[in-house]
Design a protein around this motif. Sequence first.
Motif, mmCIF file in Angstrom:
data_model
loop_
_atom_site.group_PDB
_atom_site.id
_atom_site.type_symbol
_atom_site.label_atom_id
_atom_site.label_comp_id
_atom_site.label_asym_id
_atom_site.label_seq_id
_atom_site.Cartn_x
_atom_site.Cartn_y
_atom_site.Cartn_z
ATOM 1 N N PRO A 60 0.832 -1.210 0.000
ATOM 2 C CA PRO A 60 0.000 0.000 0.000
ATOM 3 C C PRO A 60 0.865 1.257 0.000
ATOM 4 C CG PRO A 60 0.029 -1.025 2.173
ATOM 5 C CD PRO A 60 0.725 -1.977 1.245
ATOM 6 N N ASN A 61 0.225 2.389 -0.093
ATOM 7 C CA ASN A 61 0.891 3.702 -0.108
ATOM 8 C C ASN A 61 1.729 3.926 -1.363
ATOM 9 O OD1 ASN A 61 -0.172 4.389 2.460
ATOM 10 N ND2 ASN A 61 1.445 3.170 3.425
ATOM 11 N N VAL A 62 1.472 3.122 -2.388
ATOM 12 C CA VAL A 62 2.097 3.303 -3.695
ATOM 13 C C VAL A 62 0.992 3.198 -4.741
ATOM 14 C CG1 VAL A 62 3.726 2.362 -5.398
ATOM 15 C CG2 VAL A 62 4.292 2.297 -2.953
ATOM 16 N N ALA A 63 1.048 4.056 -5.761
ATOM 17 C CA ALA A 63 0.103 3.945 -6.873
ATOM 18 C C ALA A 63 0.659 2.929 -7.866
ATOM 19 C CB ALA A 63 -0.092 5.299 -7.548
ATOM 20 N N TRP A 64 -0.041 1.814 -8.054
ATOM 21 C CA TRP A 64 0.388 0.756 -8.974
ATOM 22 C C TRP A 64 -0.475 0.823 -10.227
ATOM 23 C CZ3 TRP A 64 4.695 -1.846 -7.558
ATOM 24 C CH2 TRP A 64 5.035 -1.854 -6.198
ATOM 25 N N ILE A 65 0.156 1.096 -11.355
ATOM 26 C CA ILE A 65 -0.559 1.231 -12.635
ATOM 27 C C ILE A 65 -0.114 0.096 -13.555
ATOM 28 C CG2 ILE A 65 -1.185 2.805 -14.505
ATOM 29 C CD1 ILE A 65 -1.572 4.064 -11.725
ATOM 30 N N PHE A 66 -1.060 -0.681 -14.054
ATOM 31 C CA PHE A 66 -0.773 -1.790 -14.965
ATOM 32 C C PHE A 66 -1.482 -1.520 -16.288
ATOM 33 C CE2 PHE A 66 -0.909 -3.208 -10.610
ATOM 34 C CZ PHE A 66 0.196 -4.039 -10.464
ATOM 35 N N THR A 67 -0.734 -1.522 -17.384
ATOM 36 C CA THR A 67 -1.382 -1.246 -18.668
ATOM 37 C C THR A 67 -0.747 -2.058 -19.798
ATOM 38 O OG1 THR A 67 -2.082 0.497 -20.207
ATOM 39 C CG2 THR A 67 0.095 0.744 -19.210
ATOM 40 N N SER A 68 -1.557 -2.358 -20.800
ATOM 41 C CA SER A 68 -1.117 -3.107 -21.978
ATOM 42 C C SER A 68 -2.235 -3.009 -23.013
ATOM 43 C CB SER A 68 -0.859 -4.577 -21.618
ATOM 44 O OG SER A 68 -0.648 -5.348 -22.792
ATOM 45 N N ALA A 69 -1.906 -3.343 -24.252
ATOM 46 C CA ALA A 69 -2.938 -3.407 -25.290
ATOM 47 C C ALA A 69 -3.685 -4.730 -25.234
ATOM 48 C CB ALA A 69 -2.306 -3.228 -26.672
#
Length: 650
Positions: free
Chosen positions: A403-412
């Motif tokens: 926690p306390n971290v922004a986790w961004i996961f992205t792909s096509a």
Amino acid sequence: MFIQKVRDFLNAKLTQHVSAAFSSQGVLAQSITGFNRREVQVEMAEAVANAIDKKANLVVEAGTGVGKTFAYLIPALLSGKQVIVSTGSKNLQEQLFYKDLPALLDMFDLTPKVALLKGRNNYLCQHLMEKELAGTSSMDTQVLDDLLRINQWAGQTTDGDIGGLTAVSENSAAIPLIVSAKETCIGQRCDFYDECFTRKARNKAKDARVIVVNHHLFLADRILKETGFAELLPDSDVVVFDEAHLLPDIAVTYFGQQCATRQLAEIFNKLIEIYRFQLRDAKQIELLSGRCAALLNQWQQALYQIGDSDWRRLQSNKALSILSWDLVKEINALQSVLTGHVGRSDELDDALEKLTVLANKLELFFLCENNQAAYTVDYGHRYLVLRIAPINVANECRKLFEPNVAWIFTSATLQINRDLSLFTQQLGLNQCQEMLLLSPFDYQNNALFCVPRHLASVNNHNAALTQFVDVCVKAVNAAKGRTFILFTSHRMLNAVAPLLQRRVSYPLLVQGQAGKQSLLKKYRQLGNAVLLGTGAFWEGVDVRGRLLSCVIIDKLPFISPDDNLFRARSESIERAGKDPFAEISLPQAVITLNQGVGRLIRDEKDKGVLILCDNRIVNKPYGQAFLNSLPPMARTRDLNKATAFLEQIK
């Protein structure tokens, strides 16, 4: 209450800045000629800004053309926070660092320290370079020539990144000899410690506010942190995973274990060298090291003769089992002797430390006690790699994404049947915002998907091969070259290439003839080439415009049922009363097919035809899962319509 109001204000402020950047009067419009605001890109950028503020998890599938790179970089940069961006490929890593980030920092007049950090085997090791040049008398002429070219480059490079080395082929046999490796690093005892390129890159990363890494390096670093050892990367506020679809499989590698027999062989040879040049009174070191090396070679030869990759099956071979434990016993005896000489030689101490780690891994592999893991033997040219791969890494991953971290996961390519739950479950992401953003491209008018009628079963190899070559010839001629032919196996590629060579007049570029980047460069230069490739060319390849008008795929990319990890996962799923095909085979094939299809339309002006020579996509009930996950292309079963479409592309 007051603190929450302040947070809401700051969030609104970041979101407003992000939205303004994409407006018709914003920074992007003022800086980029012909800039057009894309609503899906703004939607993603605002969601990323919101996740950064709330330190939340966000999973976004962004179809080709959404512009996901700017959609996550702009809010990350404007937030002013410590940011790590992790990619699945070196190509994207370098594009971000050398192209996208400098452009955005210039547009927004931002000056944070930015660093690119790769795995250590991407950097020149000056110590190994000097060592190899000192032993050139018995060296192959081509390797020596390449070493001299690399040495000349070494005097000019500022970062030692092998990616910037153009004087020799990326497949040169000299490169593995001189790149940095944990096994060969001697730390502060090295004469080049102060100039070490790997150390410089790591120090630069520790001071940076924005760091670009790859998934392998990121996971290795997080696992080191979990064990309490020194880490490479600073604690961050924001972590973005681009090409996130690769994360689950890469995580399997890092939560498993591997032992390379080449490393063992090198340690045995090193110990014999230490005896001969440093410890002449320790004859046992030479004798035991030699016996270990001979036993290792005997054990490897026995495995090569059997050829099976599944260690669980191999254990039933009594002679091999005896040989395996004889090897462990001999290594243990060598360790005991070495322990008696600790402190007499720094190199011996270092070799003992590395041998102990490898011996423990070898014994763990031989015991084969974990029912929730696959035990696999990978056969190389001369050496083996022994792998223990867990069948489920969700629990381990959950611990990493603190926690306390922004986790961004992205792909096509993350969704199956418009659903992201498979991806989130694989990584143990229980709480996260999910977004599916469709490509803004006009697939209906610009792309045609053809599954030709009357195809033979893909299981009928000879008939399928003949028909596939016929289809390729018609499509390639209609497209005037300008075609990617993607294969699910090297066997099919090797069967098709010579047959196609006789029947088309356009240049054929075949995977294996040269490195991936060399083939792509030649493809672009020729302008009418046909490229034949397997897995490496299904993703991370960006060829825009009329240069690539046609993509042909031999069949649906289902994983081989002989894959050890797949088999172990299947057995586990069956024990839970579920269907391995629906849970593993189908989802993985859908995502892989999407990656291959994604090579075709890379720009809003692109036009092209996708041809799949596997009628299971229309004849089998599960075919609908593939169709639902593909871009909304026009469809036909008539190959003549597909070739007519190709002939009209100018």
